[in-house]
Write a protein that holds these residues in place. Structure first.
Motif, short mmCIF file in Angstrom:
data_model
loop_
_atom_site.label_atom_id
_atom_site.label_comp_id
_atom_site.label_asym_id
_atom_site.label_seq_id
_atom_site.Cartn_x
_atom_site.Cartn_y
_atom_site.Cartn_z
N LYS A 2 0.83 -1.20 0.00
CA LYS A 2 0.00 0.00 0.00
C LYS A 2 0.87 1.25 0.00
N ASN A 3 0.43 2.25 -0.76
CA ASN A 3 1.06 3.56 -0.76
C ASN A 3 0.08 4.55 -0.14
N ILE A 4 0.39 4.98 1.07
CA ILE A 4 -0.47 5.93 1.78
C ILE A 4 0.23 7.28 1.78
N TYR A 5 -0.46 8.30 1.26
CA TYR A 5 0.10 9.64 1.19
C TYR A 5 -0.70 10.55 2.13
N CYS A 6 -0.04 11.08 3.13
CA CYS A 6 -0.68 11.93 4.13
C CYS A 6 -0.42 13.40 3.81
N ILE A 7 -1.48 14.17 3.77
CA ILE A 7 -1.40 15.57 3.37
C ILE A 7 -2.03 16.45 4.44
N ARG A 8 -1.26 17.40 4.94
CA ARG A 8 -1.81 18.40 5.85
C ARG A 8 -2.58 19.42 5.01
N HIS A 9 -3.72 19.86 5.51
CA HIS A 9 -4.54 20.86 4.80
C HIS A 9 -3.75 22.12 4.46
N GLY A 10 -4.28 22.93 3.57
CA GLY A 10 -3.68 24.21 3.23
C GLY A 10 -3.79 25.21 4.37
N LEU A 11 -3.14 26.33 4.22
CA LEU A 11 -3.13 27.37 5.24
C LEU A 11 -4.56 27.83 5.54
N ALA A 12 -4.91 27.82 6.83
CA ALA A 12 -6.28 28.14 7.24
C ALA A 12 -6.31 29.36 8.14
N LEU A 13 -7.51 29.86 8.38
CA LEU A 13 -7.70 31.08 9.15
C LEU A 13 -7.05 30.99 10.53
N HIS A 14 -7.22 29.90 11.24
CA HIS A 14 -6.66 29.79 12.59
C HIS A 14 -5.12 29.74 12.56
N ASN A 15 -4.54 29.23 11.46
CA ASN A 15 -3.08 29.25 11.32
C ASN A 15 -2.56 30.67 11.21
N VAL A 16 -3.24 31.47 10.40
CA VAL A 16 -2.85 32.87 10.19
C VAL A 16 -3.00 33.65 11.49
N LEU A 17 -4.16 33.52 12.14
CA LEU A 17 -4.39 34.25 13.39
C LEU A 17 -3.47 33.75 14.50
N GLY A 18 -3.16 32.46 14.48
CA GLY A 18 -2.24 31.90 15.47
C GLY A 18 -0.85 32.52 15.38
N GLN A 19 -0.41 32.85 14.17
CA GLN A 19 0.88 33.51 14.00
C GLN A 19 0.84 34.94 14.56
N GLU A 20 -0.35 35.55 14.55
CA GLU A 20 -0.49 36.93 15.01
C GLU A 20 -0.71 37.03 16.52
N GLY A 22 -1.13 34.02 18.73
CA GLY A 22 -0.84 32.81 19.48
C GLY A 22 -2.02 31.85 19.53
N SER A 23 -1.93 30.88 20.43
CA SER A 23 -2.90 29.79 20.47
C SER A 23 -4.31 30.22 20.88
N LYS A 24 -4.47 31.42 21.43
CA LYS A 24 -5.84 31.86 21.77
C LYS A 24 -6.70 32.00 20.51
N ALA A 25 -6.06 32.10 19.35
CA ALA A 25 -6.81 32.16 18.09
C ALA A 25 -7.66 30.90 17.90
N TYR A 26 -7.20 29.76 18.41
CA TYR A 26 -7.90 28.50 18.22
C TYR A 26 -9.24 28.44 18.95
N PHE A 27 -9.44 29.36 19.90
CA PHE A 27 -10.65 29.37 20.72
C PHE A 27 -11.66 30.42 20.25
N LEU A 28 -11.28 31.25 19.29
CA LEU A 28 -12.15 32.32 18.83
C LEU A 28 -13.36 31.77 18.08
N GLU A 29 -14.50 32.41 18.28
CA GLU A 29 -15.73 31.98 17.60
C GLU A 29 -15.58 32.11 16.09
N LYS A 30 -14.86 33.13 15.62
CA LYS A 30 -14.70 33.30 14.17
C LYS A 30 -13.81 32.21 13.56
#
Length: 195
Positions: A2-20, A22-30
């Motif tokens: 078997k050839n299994i290829y694992c792919i992380r999703h593209g850049l998402a909103l929480h990734n961008v806000l997390g860089q700005e 920190g991790s509190k972005a992950y808890f935001l309603e937006k």
């Protein structure tokens, strides 16, 4: 083999806000079920154009969070008849409290992603995500073990898995806490199912 290829999703909103902020972005309603940003959509489309093994893929297993669904659709949009199946068990870790990791209701997903099969979801609503506690590493390890067993049972030889950084890092390398070595967005990592 078997050839299994694992792919992380593209850049998402929480990734961008997390860089700005920190991790509190992950808890935001937006950031509820955080979608891809424009750059993330472009990353997925680019992989769909340049990936050598794209035509070999027989099945895609995808997390039912919006960012992974968008990623899978954009990577495989030109592959007519390809089965793309959403699975709750490969959602991001931790399940619980972080709004970016809570999925939408099955009915809404079916309306928004018509080319994806949601029949394997555990329930109409997200039963894994908890408001009162985080998922433990042991619970994640059980999810990974269950997923490995599912992969071993598949008849398909070439499978793509579109999931998330923490889930995939733990499954691929056992390095969930190592933030200095992040998985690249929209990059296929080969997974040895025999491990």
């Amino acid at each position: 083999m078997k050839n299994i290829y694992c792919i992380r999703h593209g850049l998402a909103l929480h990734n961008v806000l997390g860089q700005e902020i920190g991790s509190k972005a992950y808890f935001l309603e937006k950031c509820f079920d955080a979608p891809l940003v424009d750059k993330g959509i472009l990353q997925a489309k680019e992989l769909g154009k340049k990936w050598d093994n794209l035509d070999k893929i027989q099945k895609v297993l995808v997390s039912p969070l919006t960012r992974t669904l968008q990623t899978a659709e954009n990577i495989f949009k030109d592959k007519i008849g390809l089965k793309i199946i959403a699975l709750d068990g490969i959602k991001e870790f931790p399940q619980g409290m972080e709004t970016c990791n809570k999925r939408r209701e099955k009915k809404e997903l079916e309306v928004n992603f018509k080319n994806i099969d949601f029949s394997e979801l555990d329930s109409d609503t997200d039963q894994m995500w908890r408001e009162d506690r985080f998922e433990t590493i042991e619970e994640l390890e059980q999810r990974i073990e269950n997923f490995k067993n599912l992969l071993k049972k598949l008849d398909d030889e070439n499978v793509a898995v579109v999931s998330h950084s923490s889930f995939l890092k733990q499954m691929l390398y056992g390095t969930i806490g190592d933030d200095s070595n992040q998985l690249n967005h929209c990059h296929p990592y080969k997974f040895d199912i025999s491990n």
